[in-house]
Design a protein around this motif. Structure first.
Motif, PDB file in Angstrom:
ATOM      1  N   SER A 182      -3.087  14.412  -2.851  1.00 24.61           N
ATOM      2  CA  SER A 182      -4.328  13.957  -2.212  1.00 24.61           C
ATOM      3  C   SER A 182      -4.455  12.454  -2.386  1.00 24.61           C
ATOM      4  N   TYR A 183      -4.548  11.740  -1.272  1.00 26.15           N
ATOM      5  CA  TYR A 183      -4.699  10.292  -1.299  1.00 26.15           C
ATOM      6  C   TYR A 183      -6.166   9.918  -1.451  1.00 26.15           C
ATOM      7  N   GLU A 187       0.838  -1.202   0.000  1.00 25.20           N
ATOM      8  CA  GLU A 187       0.000   0.000   0.000  1.00 25.20           C
ATOM      9  C   GLU A 187       0.874   1.255   0.000  1.00 25.20           C
ATOM     10  N   PRO A 239      -2.258  13.030   4.297  1.00 29.56           N
ATOM     11  CA  PRO A 239      -1.120  13.352   3.411  1.00 29.56           C
ATOM     12  C   PRO A 239      -0.195  14.404   4.013  1.00 29.56           C
ATOM     13  N   ARG A 299       1.004   4.280  -2.851  1.00 30.32           N
ATOM     14  CA  ARG A 299       0.920   5.702  -2.541  1.00 30.32           C
ATOM     15  C   ARG A 299       2.216   6.422  -2.942  1.00 30.32           C
ATOM     16  N   ASP A 311      -7.346   7.200  -0.147  1.00 30.30           N
ATOM     17  CA  ASP A 311      -7.695   6.669   1.166  1.00 30.30           C
ATOM     18  C   ASP A 311      -7.746   7.827   2.165  1.00 30.30           C
ATOM     19  N   ASP A 349       6.154   7.350   2.107  1.00 30.81           N
ATOM     20  CA  ASP A 349       5.594   6.556   1.024  1.00 30.81           C
ATOM     21  C   ASP A 349       6.481   6.584  -0.219  1.00 30.81           C
ATOM     22  N   GLN A 377       4.415  11.638   5.979  1.00 31.71           N
ATOM     23  CA  GLN A 377       3.770  10.479   5.361  1.00 31.71           C
ATOM     24  C   GLN A 377       4.081  10.403   3.880  1.00 31.71           C
ATOM     25  N   LEU A 378       4.062  11.537   3.193  1.00 26.40           N
ATOM     26  CA  LEU A 378       4.408  11.545   1.775  1.00 26.40           C
ATOM     27  C   LEU A 378       5.857  11.122   1.560  1.00 26.40           C
ATOM     28  N   GLN A 389       2.245   7.269  -6.542  1.00 30.27           N
ATOM     29  CA  GLN A 389       1.431   8.460  -6.809  1.00 30.27           C
ATOM     30  C   GLN A 389       2.211   9.731  -6.485  1.00 30.27           C
ATOM     31  N   VAL A 390       2.957   9.723  -5.373  1.00 32.09           N
ATOM     32  CA  VAL A 390       3.764  10.892  -5.021  1.00 32.09           C
ATOM     33  C   VAL A 390       4.845  11.113  -6.063  1.00 32.09           C
TER      34      VAL A 390
END
Length: 335
Positions: free
Chosen positions: A238-239, A92, A246, A96, A241, A254, A250-251, A99-100
């Motif tokens: 923008s996640y 997971e 975000p 994410r 989930d 990930d 956390q970004l 995406q970043v």
């Protein structure tokens, strides 16, 4: 630099050899003759030992100098969940992180060793990976007429580079070329701890620290001045989930997890293979040891004795049996 190291090694070898030979000659009364003769008869082995020791000391000094470097702050160790033999990477977090990377990092940094087929089943479904691959245009060819043509991307194509060449990348970033991120975690000392600290470590420069225009201060970067600005910040992505906030940390976590996966996409498979090999090897080694003890213990523990008396007695018995057999044969012939 290499010539200086070679000259230093040769001088150290000559001085060490001379000291050892002089010491051996000066201490003839206390040193053994065999040791002195061994030193004089094996100069190549002595030279190899001296150079090996000098190289070890040089590498130790260089490593200590890097560890004690004063132009950067060493990153703190983080508690990553994918470290350890029995720990798998967070899929997971990889999704994410992709995406970043796609929304923040891909505009400057490339992933030239990652193909769209690698993303299928990990970061994206196969249909999503095909759709993303078809969104790019790839120059292919030549065709039957020798012409090159453009076509939609396929799963076998690699992620496109943001710049066509290095010169274009440097001109767009004030002379600094953004490195490829395919193996950035493995290529930097500190690994994922360094990349995470670099992404979250931007701050104001201390008093007296001069920054040129277009540079930013980051204490985790060598020299403190880095051309990449602070791109990872709160809610820049923008996640889907909603339970995952975000935040900047956390970004960064990930995208670092994604880069760890990108540096070794088959990492989990290698761990599973290592576990299987260890279990099977343990079982086979146990069986081999048991068979060895069962079959070879008698051969290894037997003793063979040579007894002349028994041999003489056996030879006499054999000759007596042969004479008796011959006499019985003659009696049968007379009858």
């Amino acid at each position: 630099m290499a010539s200086k190291l070679l000259n230093f090694g040769s001088k150290l070898f000559k001085k060490t050899t001379q000291l050892i030979i002089n010491g051996a000659h000066n201490n003839r009364r206390s040193a053994s003759t065999s040791a002195r003769n061994w030193i004089e008869k094996h100069p190549k082995l002595l030279a190899f030992g001296t150079l090996t020791g000098a190289a070890g000391l040089l590498m130790f000094a260089l490593d200590v100098s890097v560890e004690a470097s004063s132009d950067l702050v060493h990153p703190p160790a983080q508690n990553w969940g994918h470290k350890g033999l029995l720990s798998a990477i967070d899929k997971e977090g990889v999704r994410r992180g992709y995406q970043v990377y796609k929304e923040v990092c891909s505009s400057c940094h490339s992933l030239q060793y990652i193909a769209y087929r690698n993303l299928a089943g990990v970061c994206l479904t196969e249909e999503e990976a095909k759709a993303e691959a078809e969104g790019i245009t790839v120059q292919d060819g030549p065709d039957e007429e020798g012409n090159y043509y453009d076509r939609p991307g396929r799963l076998s194509d690699y992620l496109p580079r943001p710049y066509a060449n290095e010169e274009l990348g440097r001109s767009a970033n004030n002379g600094a070329y953004p490195p490829d991120l395919s193996y950035i975690v493995s290529a930097r000392k500190g690994g994922e701890d360094y990349v995470f600290a670099l992404l979250t470590g931007y701050c104001e420069p201390p008093a007296g620290f001069a920054l040129r225009e277009g540079l930013y201060f980051n204490p985790y970067f060598s020299g403190g001045a880095i051309a990449m600005g602070k791109l990872i910040d709160n809610e820049v992505v923008s996640y889907a989930d909603e339970e995952v906030a975000p935040s900047a940390s956390q970004l960064a976590k990930d995208v670092v997890t994604f880069l760890v996966w990108a540096s070794e996409p088959e990492g989990d498979l290698r761990k599973i293979l290592l576990i299987k090999v260890t279990l099977i090897s343990t079982f086979l080694i146990g069986i081999t040891y048991y068979i060895k003890r069962l079959k070879w213990s008698a051969l290894k523990s037997r003793k063979i004795f040579y007894l002349p008396e028994l041999q003489e007695k056996a030879s006499k018995a054999a000759s007596k049996a042969a004479s008796e057999a011959a006499s019985s044969k003659n009696d049968n012939c007379k009858k």
